[in-house]
Design a protein around this motif. Structure first.
Motif, PDB file in Angstrom:
ATOM      1  N   TYR A 139       5.750  16.554  -8.502  1.00 28.28           N
ATOM      2  CA  TYR A 139       4.337  16.212  -8.648  1.00 28.28           C
ATOM      3  C   TYR A 139       4.104  14.900  -9.400  1.00 28.28           C
ATOM      4  O   TYR A 139       3.266  14.091  -8.991  1.00 28.28           O
ATOM      5  CB  TYR A 139       3.565  17.359  -9.310  1.00 28.28           C
ATOM      6  N   GLN A 140       4.817  14.680 -10.490  1.00 24.32           N
ATOM      7  CA  GLN A 140       4.639  13.431 -11.238  1.00 24.32           C
ATOM      8  C   GLN A 140       5.109  12.236 -10.418  1.00 24.32           C
ATOM      9  O   GLN A 140       4.445  11.199 -10.380  1.00 24.32           O
ATOM     10  CB  GLN A 140       5.362  13.490 -12.576  1.00 24.32           C
ATOM     11  N   MET A 141       6.241  12.398  -9.746  1.00 26.64           N
ATOM     12  CA  MET A 141       6.751  11.313  -8.917  1.00 26.64           C
ATOM     13  C   MET A 141       5.771  11.022  -7.773  1.00 26.64           C
ATOM     14  O   MET A 141       5.476   9.868  -7.487  1.00 26.64           O
ATOM     15  CB  MET A 141       8.125  11.671  -8.340  1.00 26.64           C
ATOM     16  N   ARG A 142       5.273  12.068  -7.143  1.00 27.63           N
ATOM     17  CA  ARG A 142       4.347  11.881  -6.020  1.00 27.63           C
ATOM     18  C   ARG A 142       3.078  11.172  -6.480  1.00 27.63           C
ATOM     19  O   ARG A 142       2.582  10.273  -5.794  1.00 27.63           O
ATOM     20  CB  ARG A 142       4.016  13.219  -5.374  1.00 27.63           C
ATOM     21  N   ARG A 143       2.549  11.532  -7.623  1.00 27.48           N
ATOM     22  CA  ARG A 143       1.350  10.863  -8.143  1.00 27.48           C
ATOM     23  C   ARG A 143       1.627   9.377  -8.365  1.00 27.48           C
ATOM     24  O   ARG A 143       0.836   8.511  -7.979  1.00 27.48           O
ATOM     25  CB  ARG A 143       0.918  11.525  -9.461  1.00 27.48           C
ATOM     26  N   ARG A 144       2.755   9.085  -8.974  1.00 26.70           N
ATOM     27  CA  ARG A 144       3.149   7.689  -9.219  1.00 26.70           C
ATOM     28  C   ARG A 144       3.317   6.937  -7.894  1.00 26.70           C
ATOM     29  O   ARG A 144       2.809   5.826  -7.730  1.00 26.70           O
ATOM     30  CB  ARG A 144       4.436   7.660 -10.035  1.00 26.70           C
ATOM     31  N   GLU A 145       4.005   7.552  -6.949  1.00 29.04           N
ATOM     32  CA  GLU A 145       4.258   6.888  -5.675  1.00 29.04           C
ATOM     33  C   GLU A 145       2.991   6.777  -4.833  1.00 29.04           C
ATOM     34  O   GLU A 145       2.827   5.808  -4.090  1.00 29.04           O
ATOM     35  CB  GLU A 145       5.378   7.587  -4.905  1.00 29.04           C
ATOM     36  N   LEU A 146       2.101   7.730  -4.956  1.00 29.06           N
ATOM     37  CA  LEU A 146       0.830   7.626  -4.242  1.00 29.06           C
ATOM     38  C   LEU A 146       0.023   6.446  -4.775  1.00 29.06           C
ATOM     39  O   LEU A 146      -0.589   5.699  -3.997  1.00 29.06           O
ATOM     40  CB  LEU A 146       0.027   8.921  -4.353  1.00 29.06           C
ATOM     41  N   ASP A 147       0.032   6.247  -6.077  1.00 31.41           N
ATOM     42  CA  ASP A 147      -0.654   5.095  -6.657  1.00 31.41           C
ATOM     43  C   ASP A 147      -0.055   3.792  -6.138  1.00 31.41           C
ATOM     44  O   ASP A 147      -0.782   2.851  -5.795  1.00 31.41           O
ATOM     45  CB  ASP A 147      -0.592   5.136  -8.185  1.00 31.41           C
ATOM     46  N   ARG A 148       1.267   3.734  -6.066  1.00 34.88           N
ATOM     47  CA  ARG A 148       1.941   2.533  -5.551  1.00 34.88           C
ATOM     48  C   ARG A 148       1.648   2.344  -4.061  1.00 34.88           C
ATOM     49  O   ARG A 148       1.457   1.216  -3.604  1.00 34.88           O
ATOM     50  CB  ARG A 148       3.445   2.621  -5.801  1.00 34.88           C
ATOM     51  N   PHE A 149       1.630   3.452  -3.315  1.00 38.68           N
ATOM     52  CA  PHE A 149       1.313   3.392  -1.889  1.00 38.68           C
ATOM     53  C   PHE A 149      -0.099   2.837  -1.693  1.00 38.68           C
ATOM     54  O   PHE A 149      -0.326   1.945  -0.873  1.00 38.68           O
ATOM     55  CB  PHE A 149       1.439   4.797  -1.280  1.00 38.68           C
ATOM     56  N   ALA A 150      -1.047   3.363  -2.445  1.00 35.45           N
ATOM     57  CA  ALA A 150      -2.441   2.914  -2.343  1.00 35.45           C
ATOM     58  C   ALA A 150      -2.573   1.440  -2.704  1.00 35.45           C
ATOM     59  O   ALA A 150      -3.345   0.705  -2.065  1.00 35.45           O
ATOM     60  CB  ALA A 150      -3.341   3.773  -3.231  1.00 35.45           C
ATOM     61  N   ALA A 151      -1.836   0.981  -3.701  1.00 34.15           N
ATOM     62  CA  ALA A 151      -1.880  -0.435  -4.086  1.00 34.15           C
ATOM     63  C   ALA A 151      -1.322  -1.309  -2.959  1.00 34.15           C
ATOM     64  O   ALA A 151      -1.880  -2.372  -2.658  1.00 34.15           O
ATOM     65  CB  ALA A 151      -1.106  -0.661  -5.383  1.00 34.15           C
ATOM     66  N   GLY A 152      -0.244  -0.871  -2.339  1.00 32.69           N
ATOM     67  CA  GLY A 152       0.315  -1.618  -1.216  1.00 32.69           C
ATOM     68  C   GLY A 152      -0.643  -1.653  -0.039  1.00 32.69           C
ATOM     69  O   GLY A 152      -0.841  -2.693   0.599  1.00 32.69           O
ATOM     70  N   LEU A 153      -1.252  -0.526   0.245  1.00 32.99           N
ATOM     71  CA  LEU A 153      -2.218  -0.454   1.338  1.00 32.99           C
ATOM     72  C   LEU A 153      -3.375  -1.418   1.082  1.00 32.99           C
ATOM     73  O   LEU A 153      -3.797  -2.158   1.978  1.00 32.99           O
ATOM     74  CB  LEU A 153      -2.736   0.980   1.486  1.00 32.99           C
ATOM     75  N   LYS A 154      -3.869  -1.437  -0.140  1.00 35.90           N
ATOM     76  CA  LYS A 154      -4.991  -2.321  -0.495  1.00 35.90           C
ATOM     77  C   LYS A 154      -4.606  -3.794  -0.334  1.00 35.90           C
ATOM     78  O   LYS A 154      -5.414  -4.618   0.065  1.00 35.90           O
ATOM     79  CB  LYS A 154      -5.448  -2.031  -1.920  1.00 35.90           C
ATOM     80  N   LYS A 155      -3.340  -4.098  -0.617  1.00 33.05           N
ATOM     81  CA  LYS A 155      -2.856  -5.476  -0.471  1.00 33.05           C
ATOM     82  C   LYS A 155      -2.815  -5.888   1.002  1.00 33.05           C
ATOM     83  O   LYS A 155      -3.241  -6.993   1.354  1.00 33.05           O
ATOM     84  CB  LYS A 155      -1.466  -5.597  -1.089  1.00 33.05           C
ATOM     85  N   TYR A 156      -2.289  -5.035   1.870  1.00 29.68           N
ATOM     86  CA  TYR A 156      -2.088  -5.393   3.273  1.00 29.68           C
ATOM     87  C   TYR A 156      -3.275  -5.058   4.175  1.00 29.68           C
ATOM     88  O   TYR A 156      -3.497  -5.744   5.164  1.00 29.68           O
ATOM     89  CB  TYR A 156      -0.826  -4.711   3.815  1.00 29.68           C
ATOM     90  N   LEU A 157      -3.994  -3.994   3.861  1.00 32.69           N
ATOM     91  CA  LEU A 157      -5.149  -3.573   4.668  1.00 32.69           C
ATOM     92  C   LEU A 157      -6.338  -3.321   3.742  1.00 32.69           C
ATOM     93  O   LEU A 157      -6.804  -2.188   3.596  1.00 32.69           O
ATOM     94  CB  LEU A 157      -4.825  -2.299   5.463  1.00 32.69           C
ATOM     95  N   PRO A 158      -6.876  -4.355   3.102  1.00 28.15           N
ATOM     96  CA  PRO A 158      -7.932  -4.137   2.102  1.00 28.15           C
ATOM     97  C   PRO A 158      -9.199  -3.520   2.682  1.00 28.15           C
ATOM     98  O   PRO A 158     -10.017  -2.984   1.932  1.00 28.15           O
ATOM     99  CB  PRO A 158      -8.195  -5.563   1.570  1.00 28.15           C
ATOM    100  N   TYR A 159      -9.353  -3.548   3.968  1.00 26.25           N
ATOM    101  CA  TYR A 159     -10.532  -3.004   4.644  1.00 26.25           C
ATOM    102  C   TYR A 159     -10.346  -1.521   5.015  1.00 26.25           C
ATOM    103  O   TYR A 159     -11.226  -0.937   5.638  1.00 26.25           O
ATOM    104  CB  TYR A 159     -10.819  -3.799   5.917  1.00 26.25           C
ATOM    105  N   CYS A 160      -9.224  -0.913   4.624  1.00 22.77           N
ATOM    106  CA  CYS A 160      -8.909   0.456   5.050  1.00 22.77           C
ATOM    107  C   CYS A 160      -8.881   1.399   3.856  1.00 22.77           C
ATOM    108  O   CYS A 160      -7.829   1.628   3.260  1.00 22.77           O
ATOM    109  CB  CYS A 160      -7.564   0.461   5.778  1.00 22.77           C
TER     110      CYS A 160
END
Length: 166
Positions: A139-160
């Motif tokens: 759970y802690q790892m998933r929360r951390r990785e979800l935050d990183r995933f969301a940051a990457g998504l915002k960088k590449y697809l800021p409209y999504c």
């Protein structure tokens, strides 16, 4: 098959969601489905025909150190390159990390053992609190990785924006 959907009248009241993941991993774990690039290319025509089309980024599978993040970044670049301005304007997504089970693991070992090299990771997986028999990433790892995933998504697809995630 896009022809089926394009023959209907969506009247801008119908949403289609495509599950997509990096093709590098899909070829091992999403066996027998249409190539991810085909799904992405079809979004423009469906949006032009009046459908709302969202993407499910799922399952998000952690593998190969940081390789899984690089593979997602490559997928996001492809999405950004392919989608029309109209498709981008309406795009939203959901992001789901892998949920698995020992029972499914044993079944998969019989017909797709290579896929299990990616899906079965007991060193990172814990029992799911709300569903006996299922495992999820710690759970802690998933929360951390979800935050990183969301940051990457915002960088590449800021409209999504992410509508829902776990």
């Amino acid at each position: 098959n896009d022809e089926y959907w394009l023959a209907l009248e969506p009247k801008r009241k119908t949403r289609i969601r495509y599950s997509v993941m990096p093709q590098q991993i899909a070829r091992f774990v999403d066996v027998g489905t249409s190539p991810v690039s085909e799904r992405i290319r079809s979004v423009n025509g469906l949006v032009a025909a009046g459908y709302e089309v969202h993407l499910n980024f799922s399952p998000i599978i952690i593998y190969g150190g940081d390789q899984w993040r690089r593979d997602w970044a490559e997928l996001w670049r492809e999405i950004d390159d392919v989608l029309s301005p109209e498709a981008k304007e309406q795009l939203m997504c959901e992001a789901f990390f892998l949920t698995h089970s020992e029972e499914l693991h044993n079944v998969n070992l019989q017909w797709n053992p290579r896929g299990e090299d990616f899906l079965w990771a007991p060193e990172m997986q814990v029992p799911k609190k709300t569903a006996p028999g299922l495992v999820v990433y710690d759970y802690q790892m998933r929360r951390r990785e979800l935050d990183r995933f969301a940051a990457g998504l915002k960088k590449y697809l800021p409209y999504c924006p992410i509508r829902y995630s776990f």
